[in-house]
Design an enzyme around this catalytic site. Structure first.
Site, PDB file in Angstrom:
ATOM      1  N   GLN A 111      -3.576 -11.709 -22.752  1.00 20.97           N
ATOM      2  CA  GLN A 111      -3.351 -10.719 -23.604  1.00 20.97           C
ATOM      3  C   GLN A 111      -2.139  -9.876 -22.961  1.00 20.97           C
ATOM      4  O   GLN A 111      -2.466  -9.309 -21.899  1.00 20.97           O
ATOM      5  CB  GLN A 111      -4.611 -10.023 -23.931  1.00 20.97           C
ATOM      6  CG  GLN A 111      -4.124  -8.759 -24.821  1.00 20.97           C
ATOM      7  CD  GLN A 111      -5.349  -7.738 -25.086  1.00 20.97           C
ATOM      8  OE1 GLN A 111      -6.186  -7.597 -24.208  1.00 20.97           O
ATOM      9  NE2 GLN A 111      -5.410  -7.029 -26.176  1.00 20.97           N
ATOM     10  N   GLY A 112      -0.924  -9.526 -23.267  1.00 20.58           N
ATOM     11  CA  GLY A 112       0.070  -9.087 -22.856  1.00 20.58           C
ATOM     12  C   GLY A 112       0.334  -7.866 -23.676  1.00 20.58           C
ATOM     13  O   GLY A 112       1.542  -7.823 -24.193  1.00 20.58           O
TER      14      GLY A 112
ATOM     15  N   SER B  94      -0.613  -4.242 -22.318  1.00 15.77           N
ATOM     16  CA  SER B  94      -0.483  -3.215 -21.289  1.00 15.77           C
ATOM     17  C   SER B  94       0.761  -3.183 -20.256  1.00 15.77           C
ATOM     18  O   SER B  94       0.953  -4.394 -20.117  1.00 15.77           O
ATOM     19  CB  SER B  94      -1.841  -3.027 -20.299  1.00 15.77           C
ATOM     20  OG  SER B  94      -2.961  -2.714 -21.287  1.00 15.77           O
TER      21      SER B  94
ATOM     22  N   GLU C 209     -10.967  -7.134 -31.275  1.00 18.46           N
ATOM     23  CA  GLU C 209     -11.301  -7.029 -29.918  1.00 18.46           C
ATOM     24  C   GLU C 209     -12.735  -6.082 -29.886  1.00 18.46           C
ATOM     25  O   GLU C 209     -13.445  -6.428 -28.924  1.00 18.46           O
ATOM     26  CB  GLU C 209     -10.322  -6.442 -29.287  1.00 18.46           C
ATOM     27  CG  GLU C 209     -10.625  -6.304 -27.729  1.00 18.46           C
ATOM     28  CD  GLU C 209      -9.322  -5.633 -26.797  1.00 18.46           C
ATOM     29  OE1 GLU C 209      -8.095  -5.642 -27.392  1.00 18.46           O
ATOM     30  OE2 GLU C 209      -9.754  -5.060 -25.720  1.00 18.46           O
TER      31      GLU C 209
HETATM   32  C1  FAD Z   1     -10.109  -5.061 -15.525  1.00 20.78           C
HETATM   33  C2  FAD Z   1      -9.245  -4.804 -16.576  1.00 20.78           C
HETATM   34  C3  FAD Z   1      -8.695  -5.654 -17.231  1.00 20.78           C
HETATM   35  C4  FAD Z   1      -7.655  -5.429 -18.278  1.00 20.78           C
HETATM   36  N1  FAD Z   1      -7.323  -6.495 -18.897  1.00 20.78           N
HETATM   37  C5  FAD Z   1      -6.242  -6.298 -19.794  1.00 20.78           C
HETATM   38  C6  FAD Z   1      -5.557  -7.457 -20.417  1.00 20.78           C
HETATM   39  O1  FAD Z   1      -5.935  -8.632 -20.340  1.00 20.78           O
HETATM   40  N2  FAD Z   1      -4.435  -7.134 -21.205  1.00 20.78           N
HETATM   41  C7  FAD Z   1      -3.959  -6.012 -21.485  1.00 20.78           C
HETATM   42  O2  FAD Z   1      -3.038  -5.891 -22.135  1.00 20.78           O
HETATM   43  N3  FAD Z   1      -4.540  -4.845 -20.850  1.00 20.78           N
HETATM   44  C8  FAD Z   1      -5.521  -5.139 -20.032  1.00 20.78           C
HETATM   45  N4  FAD Z   1      -5.868  -4.096 -19.194  1.00 20.78           N
HETATM   46  C9  FAD Z   1      -5.596  -2.824 -19.321  1.00 20.78           C
HETATM   47  C10 FAD Z   1      -6.291  -1.713 -20.168  1.00 20.78           C
HETATM   48  O3  FAD Z   1      -6.186  -1.951 -21.715  1.00 20.78           O
HETATM   49  C11 FAD Z   1      -5.747  -0.267 -19.795  1.00 20.78           C
HETATM   50  O4  FAD Z   1      -6.104  -0.056 -18.684  1.00 20.78           O
HETATM   51  C12 FAD Z   1      -6.306   0.783 -20.920  1.00 20.78           C
HETATM   52  O5  FAD Z   1      -5.666   0.718 -22.036  1.00 20.78           O
HETATM   53  C13 FAD Z   1      -5.942   2.135 -20.121  1.00 20.78           C
HETATM   54  O6  FAD Z   1      -4.774   2.461 -19.935  1.00 20.78           O
HETATM   55  P1  FAD Z   1      -4.297   2.936 -18.497  1.00 20.78           P
HETATM   56  O7  FAD Z   1      -4.910   2.016 -17.531  1.00 20.78           O
HETATM   57  O8  FAD Z   1      -2.951   3.019 -18.486  1.00 20.78           O
HETATM   58  O9  FAD Z   1      -4.759   4.478 -18.441  1.00 20.78           O
HETATM   59  P2  FAD Z   1      -4.055   5.632 -19.160  1.00 20.78           P
HETATM   60  O10 FAD Z   1      -3.890   5.342 -20.565  1.00 20.78           O
HETATM   61  O11 FAD Z   1      -3.290   6.240 -17.978  1.00 20.78           O
HETATM   62  O12 FAD Z   1      -5.510   6.690 -19.075  1.00 20.78           O
HETATM   63  C14 FAD Z   1      -6.090   7.258 -17.887  1.00 20.78           C
HETATM   64  C15 FAD Z   1      -7.164   8.101 -18.358  1.00 20.78           C
HETATM   65  O13 FAD Z   1      -6.619   8.958 -19.196  1.00 20.78           O
HETATM   66  C16 FAD Z   1      -7.546   8.939 -20.244  1.00 20.78           C
HETATM   67  N5  FAD Z   1      -6.688   9.214 -21.652  1.00 20.78           N
HETATM   68  C17 FAD Z   1      -5.626   8.816 -22.145  1.00 20.78           C
HETATM   69  N6  FAD Z   1      -4.935   9.049 -23.001  1.00 20.78           N
HETATM   70  C18 FAD Z   1      -5.971   9.930 -23.420  1.00 20.78           C
HETATM   71  C19 FAD Z   1      -5.989  10.843 -24.565  1.00 20.78           C
HETATM   72  N7  FAD Z   1      -5.112  10.830 -25.615  1.00 20.78           N
HETATM   73  N8  FAD Z   1      -7.194  11.791 -24.710  1.00 20.78           N
HETATM   74  C20 FAD Z   1      -8.168  11.612 -23.831  1.00 20.78           C
HETATM   75  N9  FAD Z   1      -7.983  10.949 -22.899  1.00 20.78           N
HETATM   76  C21 FAD Z   1      -7.116   9.946 -22.532  1.00 20.78           C
HETATM   77  C22 FAD Z   1      -7.989   7.571 -20.561  1.00 20.78           C
HETATM   78  O14 FAD Z   1      -9.171   7.551 -21.225  1.00 20.78           O
HETATM   79  C23 FAD Z   1      -8.446   7.390 -18.811  1.00 20.78           C
HETATM   80  O15 FAD Z   1      -9.443   7.927 -18.429  1.00 20.78           O
HETATM   81  C24 FAD Z   1      -7.189  -4.191 -18.331  1.00 20.78           C
HETATM   82  C25 FAD Z   1      -7.508  -3.135 -17.623  1.00 20.78           C
HETATM   83  C26 FAD Z   1      -8.643  -3.313 -16.500  1.00 20.78           C
HETATM   84  C27 FAD Z   1      -8.937  -2.272 -15.948  1.00 20.78           C
END
Ligand code: FAD
Ligand code: FAD
Lengths: 383, 392
Positions: free
Chosen positions: B126-127, B129, B244
């Site tokens: 899944q691409g 993020s 999902e």
């Molecule tokens: C082990 C792992 C596997 C993953 N696998 C995939 C994958 O296969 N494909 C893929 O596409 N992605 C994948 N991801 C990415 C995942 O979907 C993102 O990490 C997730 O969407 C959160 O985004 P971020 O890490 O950029 O955090 P951020 O969006 O930067 O968030 C940081 C913090 O801020 C909070 N936050 C953000 N916005 C708000 C808001 N509006 N209100 C309140 N709180 C908020 C979040 O909840 C979090 O606590 C994976 C992540 C992990 C850790």
């Protein structure tokens, strides 16, 4: 009451602060962690040169004659840098047992070698089936013509893999769980019959499983009287708890700072995520946890010389609060960092790991909750 | 109301059990039980066995090879699989991209991709993020510029789970940089072997290689790989996210974890008696058990309410939060059950130190922090509930 540090304590704080700032950045720490030994012997020498390895020991021996507060100040600085060197194992745990039990000659020699940085020690006290109970000792030392014959094994001995000498708690009489009958010995780590299996721990430190198979000890290897080691062991654990609390405070402070910085900078939905009240309140709770942890650390550090009942109560309460706040700060730090918090390359994940593992050392929150429950005092109302 | 299984449902459960007993290799079950990583081959082997039985795609329509099961059958299947320590289904092909292809894809795309997904011949990832687009998924910057019959893709994806094994990646890409955020995005299927793609490992805090960074440098993708309309990818993206989140409660896995924890706590002797008799620990176990009951009932109510085999809407956010919090709590209890033996860090192949279950407990505890971060973080789920259900 006075919560200020005195001049000497401030000086200690500055010394440690400068040292870790100059010589212990996260990258250096990672390099040292991944080395064969798992820490830096150069750093150890620096600690010796600055007198930090002598903090709890008397001035006649070349130490600083420090108590709980001095220990707190020093180790909190180590916690900020996630120091890997075996300070807890050598100075705090082993050093206290030797200091309490050793003859003048043993102290001069053994503590002298600690203070000078010549030898590193590990305390081999806990056993596999004992969980956090230090009286569950099945390792036995049986007197013979040449001294004692030692048999048994010890679990998750912090820095036991690289120590030159082991302070071993063995039973010379009595049964599992008896308070009497425990004796402390100094055993060279390379003595015949000692085998060690070293491994890294989750938080980047080192530990070892150690077994003793007919290890012949000289009578002079014994520290203190036969069967009377428990009070010294408990003093070591209590000092260790103060050190762990202080280390946790240092680590929590950095975890909070890094998280705060991150949520001020990380942009999502066109704003810094720190603008979301959902995260602001969480950040506030983290800071509150840190304040609570710091209060209990100070309380613990100032309680080491109190009568047993009150001292034990406060130390159990402190370790309990550290366990709870450490978990909260770790989990929230990771969560607020999102995916970045899960990465090995992100420093905050290492702070989280150390904080959670501190709860697995010298009794976890549940163990100390139980102790505290047992000691719970029902005070009469003050009329 | 009747909360007991019917005779047919019990018969179905026996059928699932019999299948698992016959087909699930003990070596794989043991690895799952002790939280060890499977190899790619082991994953694929299990998917293929499910496929042979016709059970690879539990929620697809039968016309494409799905089971046509209702929510109760799916629940039973999920629970039995977890109880026998079957590998969790890898969602990327079967549960994520396939429903999108079924709903929005061309006939040609359905024929080309669905059979290989069903048979586990092709490994998807899944691409979504990107470094700047996590919770704010509509912030994706990876560009796709039309050039004749191709899109030329440039940019970076991150945290791509198991992308190191993948043959195909489905991506959100920006096809109109001038449109409003959600409106210039397209849903693109990209062959991982196309020149210009680089996959770099990211190591997580438990020392594992589970996620990756994927870089696109002038990657040429046939226009035929666009799913749905150009610039309408956000519709696909949202549709996928609802899928999902099915099975997001993780009831089966939670049951299996809790039952393993109880066994472990009965075998661990602390102060001369089993840990499970220690009042504080036991109280937390009992509390987790009550939470699990509440989770299971909420899950059943939610999935049963979803219209004719469809997927639940915003209510699935409740399940995501409750399910992840509970699993995280159980991994905390596992770590406590190991006591000081939670500390050793052993990599695969090292001999265990301490009780066998203890080897991976701290790693799992830390690894499971991801549950409340990915797939829409728990904060994002709360925002969804606040907006969609509470009207705030
Ligand atoms: C082990 C792992 C596997 C993953 N696998 C995939 C994958 O296969 N494909 C893929 O596409 N992605 C994948 N991801 C990415 C995942 O979907 C993102 O990490 C997730 O969407 C959160 O985004 P971020 O890490 O950029 O955090 P951020 O969006 O930067 O968030 C940081 C913090 O801020 C909070 N936050 C953000 N916005 C708000 C808001 N509006 N209100 C309140 N709180 C908020 C979040 O909840 C979090 O606590 C994976 C992540 C992990 C850790
Ligand atoms: C028993 C009692 C005695 C009192 N005595 C006195 C008195 O002697 N003199 C006097 O002047 N007043 C008095 N008060 C009033 C008291 O100060 C107010 O109740 C208080 O300031 C909250 O205001 P509110 O009740 O209007 O709640 P609101 O301000 O309407 O708040 C409702 C809820 O919204 C939350 N909220 C509001 N703003 C925010 C925000 N920005 N972010 C997040 N959450 C928010 C609040 O925390 C609360 O949970 C008393 C109240 C009580 C209950």
């Amino acid at each position: 009451m006075d919560f200020k540090l005195n001049d000497e304590q401030r000086m200690l704080e500055e010394t440690v602060g400068r040292l870790v700032r100059d010589a212990y950045g996260f990258e250096t720490r990672e390099k040292n962690r991944n080395s064969a030994l798992g820490f830096s012997t150069e750093m150890w020498q620096q600690l010796a040169e600055l007198g930090l390895l002598g903090v709890p020991f008397s001035e006649e021996l070349g130490g600083f004659n420090g108590g709980g507060q001095e220990l707190m100040v020093v180790v909190e600085g180590f916690g900020r840098a996630l120091l890997l060197e075996p300070y807890l194992a050598t100075v705090v745990l082993s050093g206290t047992v030797i200091d309490r039990l050793g003859s003048d000659e043993q102290k001069a020699q053994l503590l002298g070698s600690i203070i000078g940085g010549e030898q590193r020690f590990a305390l081999a006290a806990y056993e596999g089936q004992a969980f956090y109970d230090h009286t569950q000792v099945t390792t036995r030392a049986v007197a013979n013509a040449d001294g004692y014959l030692l048999n048994g094994s010890k679990a998750v001995v912090l820095h036991g893999d690289s120590a030159d000498q082991l302070v071993v708690i063995a039973r010379t009489s009595g049964d599992d769980g008896d308070a009497a009958g425990l004796t402390a010995f100094v055993v060279a780590a390379d003595a015949a019959g000692v085998s060690r299996r070293g491994y890294p721990t989750v938080d980047g430190l080192r530990a070892a499983e150690i077994s003793f198979d007919n290890v012949q000890l000289a009578a002079a290897a014994r520290l203190g009287d036969e069967g009377a080691a428990l009070p010294a062991l408990e003093a070591a654990i209590e000092r260790g708890i103060v050190a762990l609390c202080a280390e946790a405070c240092g680590a929590m402070e950095v975890a909070c700072d890094q998280t705060l910085e991150y949520i001020k900078e990380r942009q999502q939905f066109g704003v810094a995520i720190g603008r979301f009240q959902a995260l602001q309140h969480r950040m506030v709770d983290m800071r509150m946890a840190l304040e609570k942890a710091r209060s209990m650390t100070i309380l613990a550090a100032c309680s080491l010389e109190l009568p047993a009942a009150e001292r034990q109560r406060r130390l159990a309460a402190a370790k309990l609060i550290i366990g709870k706040t450490g978990r909260l700060v770790s989990e929230e730090a990771i969560q607020l960092h999102g995916g970045m918090g899960m990465m090995d390359e992100t420093a905050v994940s290492h702070y989280a790991k150390r904080l959670v593992m501190i709860d697995h050392q010298l009794g976890d929150q549940q163990y100390h909750l139980q102790r505290l429950s047992a000691l719970l005092a029902v005070d009469d109302d003050v009329a | 109301m009747d909360l007991e299984y019917t005779a047919e449902e019990l018969a179905f459960r026996d059928e699932v059990r019999a299948f698992l007993r016959e087909q699930l290799p003990a070596t794989i079950a043991a690895k799952i039980k002790h939280n060890r990583r499977l190899t790619k081959d082991e994953h694929v082997l299990w998917q293929k066995r499910l496929h042979q039985r016709g059970w690879a795609a539990v929620h697809w329509p039968t016309e494409h090879g799905g089971t046509g099961w209702g929510p109760i059958e799916r629940h039973i299947f999920d629970e039995e699989c977890a109880a026998h320590h079957a590998p969790p289904m890898l969602p990327f092909g079967v549960s994520m991209v396939a429903p999108v292809i079924i709903k929005f894809g061309t006939e040609q795309q359905k024929q080309q991709y669905l059979p290989d997904i069903l048979a586990s011949n092709v490994w998807w990832c899944q691409g979504y993020s990107e470094p700047g687009a996590g919770s704010d998924l509509a912030g994706v910057k990876t560009r796709a510029v039309r050039d004749g019959d191709h899109y030329v893709v440039n940019g970076q994806k991150t945290w791509t789970t198991l992308g190191q094994h993948a043959d195909m990646i489905f991506c959100l890409v920006r096809t109109d940089p001038n449109a409003k955020k959600q409106e210039g995005i397209s849903f693109l299927l990209i062959d991982m072997n196309t020149p210009g793609i680089t996959v770099r490992p990211l190591i997580t805090l438990d020392g594992e290689h589970e996620v990756n960074e994927v870089f696109f440098d002038d990657v040429r993708v046939p226009v035929a790989n666009l799913v749905g309309e150009e610039n309408k990818g956000w519709t696909c993206a949202k549709y996928l996210l609802t899928y999902e989140r099915t099975g997001i409660a993780g009831v089966g896995q939670t049951k299996s974890l809790l039952s393993h924890l109880k066994t472990v706590a009965s075998e661990q002797i602390v102060n001369g008696r089993p840990l499970i008799e220690e009042p504080l620990f036991r109280a937390r176990l009992a509390d987790a058990e009550a939470e699990l009951m509440a989770l299971e009932m909420t899950n059943l109510r939610t999935v049963s309410a979803a219209a004719d085999g469809g997927v639940p809407g915003a209510e699935s956010s409740f399940l995501k939060i409750m399910g992840t919090v509970l699993r995280q709590e159980i991994t905390d209890l596992f770590r406590r059950a190991a006591g000081p033996y939670a500390m050793p860090f052993l990599s695969e192949g090292d001999d265990a130190v301490g009780p066998e279950f203890a080897g991976a407990v701290a790693n799992r505890y830390f690894n499971y922090r991801k549950l409340s971060i990915y797939g829409g973080s728990n904060e994002i789920q709360r925002n969804i509930i606040a907006k969609a259900i509470l009207g705030l």
